[in-house]
Write an enzyme that holds these catalytic residues in place. Structure first.
Site, PDB file in Angstrom:
ATOM      1  N   GLY A  15       0.813  -1.201   0.000  1.00 11.37           N
ATOM      2  CA  GLY A  15       0.207  -0.077  -0.038  1.00 11.37           C
ATOM      3  C   GLY A  15       0.889   1.293   0.151  1.00 11.37           C
ATOM      4  O   GLY A  15       0.592   2.412   0.524  1.00 11.37           O
ATOM      5  N   GLY A  17       1.550   3.203  -2.527  1.00 17.21           N
ATOM      6  CA  GLY A  17       1.236   4.426  -3.196  1.00 17.21           C
ATOM      7  C   GLY A  17       0.213   5.099  -2.329  1.00 17.21           C
ATOM      8  O   GLY A  17       0.288   6.548  -2.631  1.00 17.21           O
ATOM      9  N   LYS A  18      -0.624   4.707  -1.468  1.00 18.24           N
ATOM     10  CA  LYS A  18      -1.542   5.560  -0.934  1.00 18.24           C
ATOM     11  C   LYS A  18      -0.696   6.450   0.388  1.00 18.24           C
ATOM     12  O   LYS A  18      -1.065   7.582   0.419  1.00 18.24           O
ATOM     13  CB  LYS A  18      -2.564   4.805   0.143  1.00 18.24           C
ATOM     14  CG  LYS A  18      -3.109   5.501   1.339  1.00 18.24           C
ATOM     15  CD  LYS A  18      -3.959   4.796   1.921  1.00 18.24           C
ATOM     16  CE  LYS A  18      -4.375   5.493   3.346  1.00 18.24           C
ATOM     17  NZ  LYS A  18      -5.477   5.142   4.174  1.00 18.24           N
ATOM     18  N   ASN A  38       6.095  -3.253 -13.421  1.00 15.96           N
ATOM     19  CA  ASN A  38       5.985  -4.258 -12.674  1.00 15.96           C
ATOM     20  C   ASN A  38       4.998  -3.865 -11.421  1.00 15.96           C
ATOM     21  O   ASN A  38       4.237  -4.631 -10.940  1.00 15.96           O
ATOM     22  CB  ASN A  38       6.927  -5.382 -12.211  1.00 15.96           C
ATOM     23  CG  ASN A  38       8.259  -4.615 -11.578  1.00 15.96           C
ATOM     24  OD1 ASN A  38       8.389  -3.242 -11.612  1.00 15.96           O
ATOM     25  ND2 ASN A  38       9.115  -5.310 -10.938  1.00 15.96           N
ATOM     26  N   GLY A  40       2.310  -1.496  -9.213  1.00 15.51           N
ATOM     27  CA  GLY A  40       1.253  -0.849  -9.509  1.00 15.51           C
ATOM     28  C   GLY A  40       0.657  -0.156  -8.194  1.00 15.51           C
ATOM     29  O   GLY A  40       0.468  -0.726  -7.259  1.00 15.51           O
ATOM     30  N   ARG A 143      25.658  -4.484 -19.757  1.00 17.50           N
ATOM     31  CA  ARG A 143      26.206  -3.342 -20.798  1.00 17.50           C
ATOM     32  C   ARG A 143      25.781  -3.286 -22.261  1.00 17.50           C
ATOM     33  O   ARG A 143      26.248  -2.817 -23.121  1.00 17.50           O
ATOM     34  CB  ARG A 143      27.574  -3.055 -20.609  1.00 17.50           C
ATOM     35  CG  ARG A 143      28.099  -2.718 -19.183  1.00 17.50           C
ATOM     36  CD  ARG A 143      29.490  -2.825 -18.794  1.00 17.50           C
ATOM     37  NE  ARG A 143      29.570  -4.212 -18.836  1.00 17.50           N
ATOM     38  CZ  ARG A 143      31.092  -4.781 -18.437  1.00 17.50           C
ATOM     39  NH1 ARG A 143      32.126  -4.124 -18.166  1.00 17.50           N
ATOM     40  NH2 ARG A 143      31.116  -5.921 -18.391  1.00 17.50           N
ATOM     41  N   GLN A 224       7.485  -2.425  -5.110  1.00 17.58           N
ATOM     42  CA  GLN A 224       7.982  -3.906  -4.605  1.00 17.58           C
ATOM     43  C   GLN A 224       8.184  -3.955  -2.975  1.00 17.58           C
ATOM     44  O   GLN A 224       7.582  -2.978  -2.321  1.00 17.58           O
ATOM     45  CB  GLN A 224       8.846  -4.748  -5.448  1.00 17.58           C
ATOM     46  CG  GLN A 224       8.540  -5.118  -6.923  1.00 17.58           C
ATOM     47  CD  GLN A 224       8.904  -4.120  -7.681  1.00 17.58           C
ATOM     48  OE1 GLN A 224       9.767  -3.429  -7.805  1.00 17.58           O
ATOM     49  NE2 GLN A 224       8.010  -3.579  -8.823  1.00 17.58           N
ATOM     50  N   THR A 300      -1.317  -4.801 -11.030  1.00 13.38           N
ATOM     51  CA  THR A 300      -0.820  -4.768 -12.599  1.00 13.38           C
ATOM     52  C   THR A 300      -1.206  -6.024 -13.271  1.00 13.38           C
ATOM     53  O   THR A 300      -1.567  -5.960 -14.442  1.00 13.38           O
ATOM     54  CB  THR A 300       0.889  -4.958 -12.255  1.00 13.38           C
ATOM     55  OG1 THR A 300       1.273  -3.775 -11.608  1.00 13.38           O
ATOM     56  CG2 THR A 300       1.516  -4.966 -13.655  1.00 13.38           C
ATOM     57  N   SER A 413      -3.207   2.422   8.432  1.00 18.00           N
ATOM     58  CA  SER A 413      -4.188   2.956   7.532  1.00 18.00           C
ATOM     59  C   SER A 413      -5.497   2.091   7.619  1.00 18.00           C
ATOM     60  O   SER A 413      -5.410   0.659   8.241  1.00 18.00           O
ATOM     61  CB  SER A 413      -3.773   2.475   6.196  1.00 18.00           C
ATOM     62  OG  SER A 413      -4.853   2.581   5.169  1.00 18.00           O
TER      63      SER A 413
HETATM   64  P1  IMP Z   1       9.215  -9.230 -12.246  1.00 15.65           P
HETATM   65  O1  IMP Z   1       9.660  -8.039 -11.188  1.00 15.65           O
HETATM   66  O2  IMP Z   1       8.174  -8.881 -13.276  1.00 15.65           O
HETATM   67  O3  IMP Z   1      10.336  -9.856 -12.666  1.00 15.65           O
HETATM   68  O4  IMP Z   1       8.572 -10.314 -11.487  1.00 15.65           O
HETATM   69  C1  IMP Z   1       9.393 -11.030 -10.275  1.00 15.65           C
HETATM   70  C2  IMP Z   1       8.347 -11.333  -8.926  1.00 15.65           C
HETATM   71  O5  IMP Z   1       8.129 -10.296  -8.332  1.00 15.65           O
HETATM   72  C3  IMP Z   1       7.136 -12.151  -9.265  1.00 15.65           C
HETATM   73  O6  IMP Z   1       6.730 -13.000  -8.228  1.00 15.65           O
HETATM   74  C4  IMP Z   1       5.987 -11.129  -9.385  1.00 15.65           C
HETATM   75  O7  IMP Z   1       4.783 -11.228  -8.949  1.00 15.65           O
HETATM   76  C5  IMP Z   1       6.753 -10.138  -8.238  1.00 15.65           C
HETATM   77  N1  IMP Z   1       6.509  -8.581  -8.195  1.00 15.65           N
HETATM   78  C6  IMP Z   1       7.062  -7.935  -9.177  1.00 15.65           C
HETATM   79  N2  IMP Z   1       6.473  -6.544  -8.841  1.00 15.65           N
HETATM   80  C7  IMP Z   1       5.619  -6.664  -7.797  1.00 15.65           C
HETATM   81  C8  IMP Z   1       4.889  -5.637  -7.290  1.00 15.65           C
HETATM   82  O8  IMP Z   1       4.692  -4.621  -7.324  1.00 15.65           O
HETATM   83  N3  IMP Z   1       4.073  -6.136  -6.090  1.00 15.65           N
HETATM   84  C9  IMP Z   1       4.151  -7.503  -5.736  1.00 15.65           C
HETATM   85  N4  IMP Z   1       4.894  -8.291  -6.591  1.00 15.65           N
HETATM   86  C10 IMP Z   1       5.559  -7.941  -7.438  1.00 15.65           C
END
Ligand code: IMP
Length: 429
Positions: A15, A17-18, A38, A40, A143, A224, A300, A413
Site C-alpha cells: 500500500g 502508493g496511498k 511491474n 502498480g 552493458r 515492490q 498490475t 491505515s
Molecule cells: P518481475 O518483477 O515481473 O520480474 O516479477 C518477479 C516477481 O516479483 C514475481 O513474483 C512478481 O509477482 C513479483 N512482483 C513484481 N512486482 C511486484 C509488485 O509490484 N508487487 C508484488 N509483487 C511483485
C-alpha cells in the site's frame, strides 16, 4: 536531513502508493528509484481509482516535482499511456513537474517477449509480471542496455537496437523457436517515444543535488518489497532490482547522507503474488476470507494474491535491512471480523527455533510458523482517523506488533481513501 524514504517490508503490494500520496503533501520532490511497470500503485482520490505503474504518486499533487530515477527500467508505452490518462483527468498540466533521468534504462519489446518466453519454458516459474523487468536489468548489467539518453540520439539508438537484435533474435529463434523482431519496426515504433521522452529528460541527479542544497524536501518512493529484493529476498523468487532502502542512493543519485527517515510499509497481515516461499500462507477458508475482504488482487496483473497471517520473522529482518525508523501499518480494517488473529513470532526448523529468516530459500518450506494468538476486535475500524477511536483489541494488536518487531507504528491505515489514515507521527516533522 528532512528527506524520507518509503519502502515495502513484505512481498510488495503493502500500500505504498496511498502513503506516498499522503506524504507528497509535505514534500517538494518525489523520486522513484527502482523497478518498473511491474509495480502498480493504487490510489483513491475523490472516489476515483488511479493506478500508477511508473510515475510517482506525488504527481496527483499540484506543484510537486516527480522524478523517474536512473534505477528504474522504463516502458515508454506504459509511460505514454499513464501521462495521457493523468492528463485526461486534469493532472500534469505543467510538464516540467515530471522529470526522467537520461540514465534510466528503457524496456524494449524483446525484453517483454524474452520475459514471457522464459517463464513459459521454465519448470520452476517465478511468476513474473511479464513486463520485461528481468531481461531489461540483465541488459543494464551486461552493458547492452539502451538508456533514455541513447534513445534521444537517433543514430545511436538505431545502432544499439541492431546490435541487440543480433543476440536477442538468435535466442528467440534458435532456443525458443519463436518469431524474431525486425530492427526497422522497433526503431520506427520508438520514434514517437523519442519525442515524448525528450520533453521530460533531465539530469535528475543534478536536480536532486540542487534540491538538497536548497533544503527542498524529498520523498523517495520504493516499489515492490524487501523479500522481492534481488539480494535479500527469497531468491530466485524475486524481482531483478534492489528494493531495499540502500538502493535509494544508487537508483537516484542522492547521497546516502540525504535521507534521515525510512518509513517501512507493511500490511497487518501478509500477502504475496507470484511463486516462492511464504511460511504463513493460508491455503484455506481464512486465507480466502482475507483475500476477499482485502480485495487482494494484483494491481498490475489482476492475479489473486496469496494471503496469510502477519509474519514478524520476515518483518524484523526487513526493518533492520532498511534502517526503518517508523512503521506504517496498512489495511488494519481487513481484520475487523476475525475472532482470533495470529502472528508468527518465530519459525521452527527441525528442532531449532529461528527468529530470523533462513539463508537458503529451500529451507523456507521446511519452516513451521510458531504463532501467538491475539483476540480480534470484531467491530469496524474502517475509516477511523484517530487512534483513541480504535477498539481496545485493535490497539492491543498494534501494541503487541510493535513489541514483537521492535519498531514504533507511526501511521495506521484504515481504508483505501486518503482520509482513512491515523498519523501518529509525520515522518517529515
Ligand atoms: P518481475 O518483477 O515481473 O520480474 O516479477 C518477479 C516477481 O516479483 C514475481 O513474483 C512478481 O509477482 C513479483 N512482483 C513484481 N512486482 C511486484 C509488485 O509490484 N508487487 C508484488 N509483487 C511483485
Amino acid at each position: 536531513m528532512s528527506n524520507v524514504g518509503v519502502v515495502g517490508i513484505q512481498w510488495g503490494d503493502e500500500g505504498k502508493g496511498k502513503i506516498i500520496d499522503i506524504l507528497s503533501e509535505y514534500a517538494d520532490v518525489i523520486v522513484r528509484f527502482q523497478g518498473g511497470a511491474n509495480a502498480g500503485h493504487t490510489i483513491v482520490v475523490g472516489g476515483k481509482k488511479v493506478i500508477l505503474h511508473l510515475i510517482p504518486s506525488g504527481i496527483l499533487h499540484e506543484k510537486k516535482y516527480c522524478i523517474i530515477g536512473n534505477g528504474v527500467v522504463l516502458d515508454p508505452g506504459i509511460l505514454e499511456q499513464e501521462i495521457n490518462d493523468l492528463k485526461s483527468i486534469g493532472y500534469i498540466k505543467d510538464d516540467k513537474r515530471l522529470m526522467i533521468s537520461g540514465l534510466t534504462h528503457i524496456i524494449m519489446p524483446y525484453h517483454k517477449k524474452l520475459d514471457m518466453l522464459r517463464e513459459s519454458k521454465k519448470k520452476n516459474k517465478i511468476g513474473t509480471t511479464g513486463r520485461g523487468i528481468g531481461p531489461a536489468y540483465e541488459d543494464k548489467v551486461s552493458r547492452m542496455g539502451i538508456r533514455v539518453i541513447d534513445l534521444l540520439d537517433k543514430k545511436m539508438f538505431s545502432d544499439m537496437v541492431k546490435e541487440n537484435l543480433e543476440i536477442k533474435n538468435f535466442i528467440i529463434k534458435k532456443y525458443y523457436k519463436d518469431q524474431p523482431f525486425k530492427a526497422r519496426e522497433i526503431i520506427k515504433s520508438y520514434e514517437v517515444y523519442r519525442k515524448l521522452l525528450k520533453k521530460y529528460t533531465t539530469d535528475t541527479t543534478q536536480f536532486i543535488h540542487k534540491c538538497q542544497q536548497e533544503g527542498k524536501k524529498m520523498l523517495f518512493e520504493g516499489a515492490q518489497g524487501t523479500y522481492l529484493d534481488v539480494d535479500h529476498g527469497t531468491y530466485p523468487f524475486v524481482t531483478s532490482s534492489n528494493t531495499v532502502s540502500g538502493n535509494i542512493f544508487s537508483g537516484s543519485g542522492a547521497p546516502p547522507t540525504s535521507v534521515g527517515y525510512i518509513l517501512g510499509i507493511c500490511k497487518a497481515y501478509t500477502t504475496r503474488v507470484g511463486e516462492g516461499p511464504f511460511p504463513t500462507e493460508l491455503s484455506d477458508e481464512t486465507g480466502e476470507r482475507i483475500r476477499k475482504i482485502g480485495g487482494e488482487y494484483g494491481a498490475t496483473t489482476n492475479r489473486p494474491r496469496r494471503c496469510g497471517w502477519f509474519d514478524a520473522v520476515i518483518v524484523r529482518r526487513a526493518l533492520k535491512l532498511n534502517g526503518v525508523k517508523g512503521l506504517c501499518m496498512m489495511k488494519l480494517d481487513v481484520l475487523d471480523e476475525f475472532d482470533k488473529i495470529r502472528v508468527c513470532t518465530k519459525y521452527k526448523l527441525g528442532n531449532r527455533f529461528l527468529t530470523d529468516p533462513p539463508m537458503a530459500t529451500t529451507s523456507y518450506p521446511k519452516c513451521e510458523p510458531v504463532y501467538e494468538d491475539i483476540d480480534g476486535w470484531n467491530s469496524p475500524t474502517r475509516g477511523i482517523t484517530s487512534y483513541g477511536d480504535l477498539p481496545l483489541n485493535a490497539r492491543k494488536y498494534l501494541k503487541r506488533l510493535e513489541e514483537i518487531v521492535g519498531v514504533n507504528i507511526d501511521i495506521i491505515s484504515t481504508g483505501p481513501e486518503r482520509e482513512s489514515t491515523i498519523v501518529l507521527k509525520n515522518p517529515f516533522e
